[in-house]
Design a protein around this motif. Sequence first.
Motif, PDB file in Angstrom:
ATOM      1  N   ILE A  89       9.374  35.943 -26.934  1.00 56.67           N
ATOM      2  CA  ILE A  89       8.034  36.014 -26.349  1.00 56.67           C
ATOM      3  C   ILE A  89       8.183  35.770 -24.853  1.00 56.67           C
ATOM      4  CG2 ILE A  89       5.749  34.978 -26.250  1.00 56.67           C
ATOM      5  CD1 ILE A  89       6.030  34.311 -29.181  1.00 56.67           C
ATOM      6  N   THR A  90       7.771  36.742 -24.058  1.00 58.72           N
ATOM      7  CA  THR A  90       7.916  36.663 -22.607  1.00 58.72           C
ATOM      8  C   THR A  90       6.554  36.703 -21.939  1.00 58.72           C
ATOM      9  OG1 THR A  90       9.921  37.991 -22.855  1.00 58.72           O
ATOM     10  CG2 THR A  90       9.114  37.631 -20.626  1.00 58.72           C
ATOM     11  N   PHE A  91       6.269  35.697 -21.127  1.00 58.31           N
ATOM     12  CA  PHE A  91       5.080  35.706 -20.288  1.00 58.31           C
ATOM     13  C   PHE A  91       5.500  36.160 -18.893  1.00 58.31           C
ATOM     14  CE2 PHE A  91       3.735  32.902 -23.659  1.00 58.31           C
ATOM     15  CZ  PHE A  91       2.379  33.151 -23.786  1.00 58.31           C
ATOM     16  N   ILE A  92       4.799  37.177 -18.368  1.00 52.99           N
ATOM     17  CA  ILE A  92       5.134  37.728 -17.055  1.00 52.99           C
ATOM     18  C   ILE A  92       3.938  37.563 -16.126  1.00 52.99           C
ATOM     19  CG2 ILE A  92       5.921  39.758 -15.778  1.00 52.99           C
ATOM     20  CD1 ILE A  92       6.960  40.859 -18.465  1.00 52.99           C
ATOM     21  N   ALA A  93       4.149  36.847 -15.031  1.00 53.92           N
ATOM     22  CA  ALA A  93       3.073  36.620 -14.060  1.00 53.92           C
ATOM     23  C   ALA A  93       3.215  37.599 -12.893  1.00 53.92           C
ATOM     24  CB  ALA A  93       3.143  35.186 -13.544  1.00 53.92           C
ATOM     25  N   PRO A  94       2.096  38.075 -12.347  1.00 53.59           N
ATOM     26  CA  PRO A  94       2.151  39.006 -11.218  1.00 53.59           C
ATOM     27  C   PRO A  94       2.468  38.277  -9.908  1.00 53.59           C
ATOM     28  CG  PRO A  94      -0.129  38.557 -11.768  1.00 53.59           C
ATOM     29  CD  PRO A  94       0.710  37.832 -12.779  1.00 53.59           C
ATOM     30  N   LYS A  95       3.663  37.722  -9.859  1.00 51.35           N
ATOM     31  CA  LYS A  95       4.138  36.994  -8.677  1.00 51.35           C
ATOM     32  C   LYS A  95       5.569  37.439  -8.382  1.00 51.35           C
ATOM     33  CE  LYS A  95       1.430  32.877  -9.843  1.00 51.35           C
ATOM     34  NZ  LYS A  95       1.477  31.455 -10.270  1.00 51.35           N
ATOM     35  N   ILE A  96       5.934  37.399  -7.100  1.00 48.63           N
ATOM     36  CA  ILE A  96       7.302  37.721  -6.700  1.00 48.63           C
ATOM     37  C   ILE A  96       7.931  36.461  -6.125  1.00 48.63           C
ATOM     38  CG2 ILE A  96       8.745  39.089  -5.148  1.00 48.63           C
ATOM     39  CD1 ILE A  96       6.600  41.286  -5.312  1.00 48.63           C
ATOM     40  N   LEU A  97       9.001  35.978  -6.775  1.00 45.18           N
ATOM     41  CA  LEU A  97       9.692  34.787  -6.298  1.00 45.18           C
ATOM     42  C   LEU A  97      10.821  35.148  -5.344  1.00 45.18           C
ATOM     43  CD1 LEU A  97       8.033  33.625  -8.645  1.00 45.18           C
ATOM     44  CD2 LEU A  97       9.970  32.172  -9.203  1.00 45.18           C
ATOM     45  N   GLY A  98      11.489  36.293  -5.616  1.00 46.67           N
ATOM     46  CA  GLY A  98      12.555  36.754  -4.728  1.00 46.67           C
ATOM     47  C   GLY A  98      13.755  35.826  -4.696  1.00 46.67           C
ATOM     48  N   GLY A  99      14.747  36.204  -3.904  1.00 48.42           N
ATOM     49  CA  GLY A  99      15.918  35.352  -3.726  1.00 48.42           C
ATOM     50  C   GLY A  99      17.040  35.662  -4.691  1.00 48.42           C
ATOM     51  N   GLU A 100      18.214  35.976  -4.182  1.00 50.86           N
ATOM     52  CA  GLU A 100      19.366  36.284  -5.040  1.00 50.86           C
ATOM     53  C   GLU A 100      19.755  35.091  -5.896  1.00 50.86           C
ATOM     54  OE1 GLU A 100      22.646  37.820  -2.882  1.00 50.86           O
ATOM     55  OE2 GLU A 100      21.541  39.549  -2.092  1.00 50.86           O
ATOM     56  N   ASN A 101      19.501  33.895  -5.389  1.00 46.95           N
ATOM     57  CA  ASN A 101      19.913  32.681  -6.109  1.00 46.95           C
ATOM     58  C   ASN A 101      18.782  32.036  -6.897  1.00 46.95           C
ATOM     59  OD1 ASN A 101      22.565  32.831  -5.085  1.00 46.95           O
ATOM     60  ND2 ASN A 101      21.871  31.915  -3.151  1.00 46.95           N
ATOM     61  N   SER A 102      17.647  32.721  -6.991  1.00 49.33           N
ATOM     62  CA  SER A 102      16.563  32.177  -7.817  1.00 49.33           C
ATOM     63  C   SER A 102      16.971  32.200  -9.284  1.00 49.33           C
ATOM     64  CB  SER A 102      15.282  32.993  -7.614  1.00 49.33           C
ATOM     65  OG  SER A 102      14.782  32.804  -6.310  1.00 49.33           O
ATOM     66  N   MET A 103      16.296  31.404 -10.090  1.00 49.42           N
ATOM     67  CA  MET A 103      16.716  31.212 -11.481  1.00 49.42           C
ATOM     68  C   MET A 103      16.358  32.411 -12.356  1.00 49.42           C
ATOM     69  SD  MET A 103      15.456  27.273 -11.843  1.00 49.42           S
ATOM     70  CE  MET A 103      15.828  27.176 -13.601  1.00 49.42           C
ATOM     71  N   ASN A 104      17.319  32.847 -13.169  1.00 43.83           N
ATOM     72  CA  ASN A 104      17.112  33.920 -14.139  1.00 43.83           C
ATOM     73  C   ASN A 104      16.909  33.336 -15.534  1.00 43.83           C
ATOM     74  OD1 ASN A 104      17.574  36.194 -12.381  1.00 43.83           O
ATOM     75  ND2 ASN A 104      19.690  35.481 -12.267  1.00 43.83           N
ATOM     76  N   PRO A 105      16.288  34.103 -16.453  1.00 43.35           N
ATOM     77  CA  PRO A 105      16.080  33.592 -17.818  1.00 43.35           C
ATOM     78  C   PRO A 105      17.389  33.406 -18.590  1.00 43.35           C
ATOM     79  CG  PRO A 105      14.673  35.495 -17.372  1.00 43.35           C
ATOM     80  CD  PRO A 105      15.645  35.408 -16.257  1.00 43.35           C
ATOM     81  N   PHE A 106      18.442  34.165 -18.206  1.00 46.93           N
ATOM     82  CA  PHE A 106      19.694  34.135 -18.979  1.00 46.93           C
ATOM     83  C   PHE A 106      20.906  34.033 -18.067  1.00 46.93           C
ATOM     84  CE2 PHE A 106      16.701  36.721 -21.509  1.00 46.93           C
ATOM     85  CZ  PHE A 106      16.642  35.922 -22.640  1.00 46.93           C
ATOM     86  N   GLY A 107      22.009  33.646 -18.682  1.00 42.59           N
ATOM     87  CA  GLY A 107      23.292  33.701 -18.019  1.00 42.59           C
ATOM     88  C   GLY A 107      23.912  35.073 -18.227  1.00 42.59           C
ATOM     89  N   ASP A 108      25.204  35.174 -18.019  1.00 38.92           N
ATOM     90  CA  ASP A 108      25.894  36.460 -18.096  1.00 38.92           C
ATOM     91  C   ASP A 108      26.316  36.760 -19.534  1.00 38.92           C
ATOM     92  OD1 ASP A 108      27.268  38.762 -17.638  1.00 38.92           O
ATOM     93  OD2 ASP A 108      28.727  37.893 -16.244  1.00 38.92           O
TER      94      ASP A 108
END
Length: 364
Positions: free
Chosen positions: A313-332
């Motif tokens: 279940i994914t909630f998606i907000a209409p916001k842009i956080l940007g940044g290459e080092n910002s946190m992702n939902p998953f690892g590699d």
Amino acid sequence: MSEKNVNHTKWMKRAIFLASLGKNTTSPNPRVGAVILDKDGNLISEGFHHKAGMPHAEAMAFNNLKKDAKEGSMYVNLEPCCHQGKTPPCVDKVISSGIRKVYISIQDPDKRVSGKGIKLLKEAGIQVHVGLCKKESLDLNKDFIYRNIAKKAFGVLKWAMSIDGRIGLKNGNSKWITNTKSRSSVHSFRAEFDAIIIGGNTLRKDNPILTTRGKINPEPLRVVFTKSLDLPSKSNLWDCDKAKTLLIYDSSTANESYLARIPKCVEVEKVSSDNPELISKILAKRGCNKVLWECGPRLATAAIKSNCIQEIITFIAPKILGGENSMNPFGDFEFREMDEVIKLSDSKVSLFGSDICIKSSFKK
């Protein structure tokens, strides 16, 4: 009305509807509804399983009888039980009632039943029909069925992110990505689960409460998995008056001296490695049919890799956080080709104000 003219699908769908009324209260048992018709095809009783430890659906239907069920029919979405648990076997009651036909949607996957109930009914001379509205019944009890077959809890992973796929800023700040409607819906939606799982990192950073805010009683079990045991001595999850808390730690890496920080009200179990499958199996043994993973990227990635997640279940907000080092939902996941990526199916989309919620299943 003659029994031969009865709309069998109609009555099985009624049994399935009744079963759904026990949606959040029956674990570790399945959701079951039962309908009884007299010999002329008229409705004379119905019932459903309200809560674990209370009478099963068939017993409730017999308790509610308006007239004798002899030579009548029963519709039940799951095979009647034939073992003594907290309540007597339902098969015995069906046989002694004089009912002539039993329509069963699906066989019970529980090895204590699993065809034995059907066999006993047939041996007693009752006509048994299996398979009516099978798809609907499988969907209603998919978590119970999964736990009995896989010996793991049915897992749902939930996260919230910005429209550019970030779950937080690079400094870890993530409050709040989604709006108040989305966050309120999560409190209600937690009521569908037997347990909610987070990792030690989420506990340290967010200090969550992990409750439905009183929408169900008892609250789901709160589960913390830690590799280090280096957890704060004060935490919302250590307040066991709100809800029970289970701490699971990896004994191969944890510093067990930190256990002294954990309040006595918190139950503690250790596992031999950091494989999330061990958590899922522990919860399945405790009777948890369906569990919610509200964890961070590392544990979420590991849970998917170990087949602990069946839906997301994914909630998606209409916001842009940007940044290459910002946190992702998953690892590699270390995919190298597009045909290796994880594919989802049966997606359903809903809106909570300006936020989008997508529910999907993993392809079988």
